[in-house]
Design an enzyme around this catalytic site. Structure first.
Site, mmCIF file in Angstrom:
data_model
loop_
_atom_site.group_PDB
_atom_site.id
_atom_site.type_symbol
_atom_site.label_atom_id
_atom_site.label_comp_id
_atom_site.label_asym_id
_atom_site.label_seq_id
_atom_site.Cartn_x
_atom_site.Cartn_y
_atom_site.Cartn_z
ATOM 1 N N SER A 15 25.582 15.203 43.901
ATOM 2 C CA SER A 15 25.289 16.432 44.642
ATOM 3 C C SER A 15 23.818 16.467 45.017
ATOM 4 O O SER A 15 22.995 15.715 44.482
ATOM 5 C CB SER A 15 25.648 17.675 43.810
ATOM 6 O OG SER A 15 24.826 17.760 42.652
ATOM 7 N N GLY A 16 23.482 17.343 45.956
ATOM 8 C CA GLY A 16 22.094 17.584 46.325
ATOM 9 C C GLY A 16 21.354 16.348 46.810
ATOM 10 O O GLY A 16 21.896 15.521 47.556
ATOM 11 N N ILE A 17 20.099 16.224 46.397
ATOM 12 C CA ILE A 17 19.274 15.088 46.798
ATOM 13 C C ILE A 17 19.903 13.789 46.330
ATOM 14 O O ILE A 17 19.891 12.772 47.044
ATOM 15 C CB ILE A 17 17.848 15.237 46.233
ATOM 16 C CG1 ILE A 17 17.134 16.425 46.882
ATOM 17 C CG2 ILE A 17 17.043 13.955 46.448
ATOM 18 C CD1 ILE A 17 15.783 16.748 46.259
ATOM 19 N N TYR A 156 9.384 23.665 33.957
ATOM 20 C CA TYR A 156 9.863 22.712 34.969
ATOM 21 C C TYR A 156 8.694 21.907 35.530
ATOM 22 O O TYR A 156 8.771 20.672 35.640
ATOM 23 C CB TYR A 156 10.570 23.471 36.093
ATOM 24 C CG TYR A 156 11.014 22.604 37.246
ATOM 25 C CD1 TYR A 156 12.098 21.741 37.111
ATOM 26 C CD2 TYR A 156 10.358 22.660 38.476
ATOM 27 C CE1 TYR A 156 12.516 20.952 38.175
ATOM 28 C CE2 TYR A 156 10.768 21.881 39.533
ATOM 29 C CZ TYR A 156 11.842 21.025 39.389
ATOM 30 O OH TYR A 156 12.257 20.248 40.442
ATOM 31 N N LYS A 160 7.860 17.767 35.489
ATOM 32 C CA LYS A 160 7.674 16.980 36.708
ATOM 33 C C LYS A 160 6.286 16.335 36.758
ATOM 34 O O LYS A 160 6.114 15.270 37.359
ATOM 35 C CB LYS A 160 7.944 17.845 37.934
ATOM 36 C CG LYS A 160 9.401 18.273 38.053
ATOM 37 C CD LYS A 160 10.358 17.082 38.019
ATOM 38 C CE LYS A 160 11.804 17.479 38.207
ATOM 39 N NZ LYS A 160 12.707 16.304 38.264
ATOM 40 N N VAL A 189 14.377 22.284 48.900
ATOM 41 C CA VAL A 189 15.454 21.515 49.529
ATOM 42 C C VAL A 189 16.738 22.311 49.347
ATOM 43 O O VAL A 189 16.988 22.870 48.273
ATOM 44 C CB VAL A 189 15.592 20.117 48.892
ATOM 45 C CG1 VAL A 189 16.688 19.306 49.591
ATOM 46 C CG2 VAL A 189 14.265 19.366 48.947
ATOM 47 N N ALA A 190 17.539 22.371 50.387
ATOM 48 C CA ALA A 190 18.769 23.169 50.353
ATOM 49 C C ALA A 190 19.820 22.481 49.482
ATOM 50 O O ALA A 190 20.638 21.688 49.954
ATOM 51 C CB ALA A 190 19.298 23.373 51.768
ATOM 52 N N THR A 191 19.792 22.786 48.181
ATOM 53 C CA THR A 191 20.745 22.232 47.215
ATOM 54 C C THR A 191 21.235 23.360 46.306
ATOM 55 O O THR A 191 20.844 24.516 46.471
ATOM 56 C CB THR A 191 20.086 21.146 46.342
ATOM 57 O OG1 THR A 191 19.119 21.765 45.475
ATOM 58 C CG2 THR A 191 19.389 20.084 47.203
#
Length: 293
Positions: A15-17, A156, A160, A189-191
């Protein structure tokens, strides 16, 4: 960059990226070794790819579970050999300010984002080196690995920053072996990253992580949904591989924030050299570090 017929191992690839990167690997003619914690998404992605004639092998994987990761890695290496492209993409994001995060917030995000990346490197990179195939590694970090994020993104962001630091070191270490490393630092990002708790590990109780009210989720969804398409992120990542670039920064609008942070660090350096002049010279001679682009 000829990837046809070579194998790519992708975590969080359903899913997603991760799915966008998986599809890009497939478009390059690669054999897909697809790992994800979500069985339904994994099977759906594999079915779609196989329908297009792509060779796909699937693995249920919680990257924070070392025993499970060892089993998957052993299976991959015995059946397919070392991957030519390793993509450490699996990650979770959650509301957790530095001053208010629970121990379980730390445990969950560090386990997936930091240890998951580290396990992938430890379990696959030595075999990649031994194979002599001069492949590639992509680690998914975040724009928050390049800037500070006061407020709800502290934990988070810390994870990272760690992924970025490991990636920089790995890039230097693997350069003599002809293996190129790129680190992906996307902004919005659209996820479905706002629903990260759908895959909360069994050992982490939902009541023990910082609560996210529905209105907070709705607010986060609103700006995440306006992010760039995951396919565009994958395109930039593969362009970086082809050009052997290290940093993949998808959102140039963060330039000022990145520069400001670096200026603050540089401005804090003052006075005469202290105790590490000799150590620094020795390290430069021994490591022969070249700039990362």
């Amino acid at each position: 960059m000829d990837l046809r017929g070579k194998a790519a191992f992708i975590t969080g690839g359903a899913s997603g990226i991760g799915l966008a990167l998986t599809k890009r690997c497939a478009a390059e003619g690669m054999t897909i070794l697809l790992a994800d914690i979500e069985q339904g998404a994994l099977l759906s992605a594999a079915q779609s790819l196989r329908g297009e004639g792509v060779k796909v092998f699937t693995y249920i994987l919680d990257v924070g579970n070392l025993d499970q990761y060892r089993e998957v890695a052993n299976s991959v290496l015995s059946e397919h050999g070392a991957p030519h492209l390793l993509i450490n993409n699996a990650g979770v994001a959650w509301k957790a300010p530095a001053s208010g995060a629970t121990p379980e917030d730390w445990r969950w995000m560090v386990s997936v984002n930091v240890l998951g990346t580290g396990y992938g490197i430890s379990l696959f990179v030595p075999a990649m080196i031994d194979s002599g195939q001069q492949g590639y590694v992509i680690n998914t970090a975040s724009i928050t690995g390049l800037i500070t994020s006061p407020g709800t993104s502290a934990v988070y962001s810390a994870t990272k920053h760690a992924v970025l630091a490991v990636s920089e070191t790995l890039a230097h270490e693997l350069r003599p072996h002809g293996i190129h490393v790129s680190v992906l630092c996307p902004g919005s990002v659209a996820t479905n990253i706002t629903e990260a708790d759908r895959n909360l590990p069994a050992e982490v109780e939902r009541s023990a992580i910082t609560a996210a009210a529905e209105e907070e989720r709705a607010f986060t969804r609103s700006f995440v949904s306006n992010g760039i398409a995951s396919d565009a992120v994958a395109d930039q990542a593969f362009a970086a591989l082809a050009e052997r670039r290290f940093y993949v920064i998808t959102h140039p609008e963060y330039r000022e924030e990145i520069e400001t942070r670096h200026r603050q660090i540089e401005a804090a350096i003052e006075g005469e050299p202290a105790s590490d002049v000799g150590l620094l010279q020795f390290a430069k001679q021994m490591l022969n570090l070249q700039p990362l682009t």
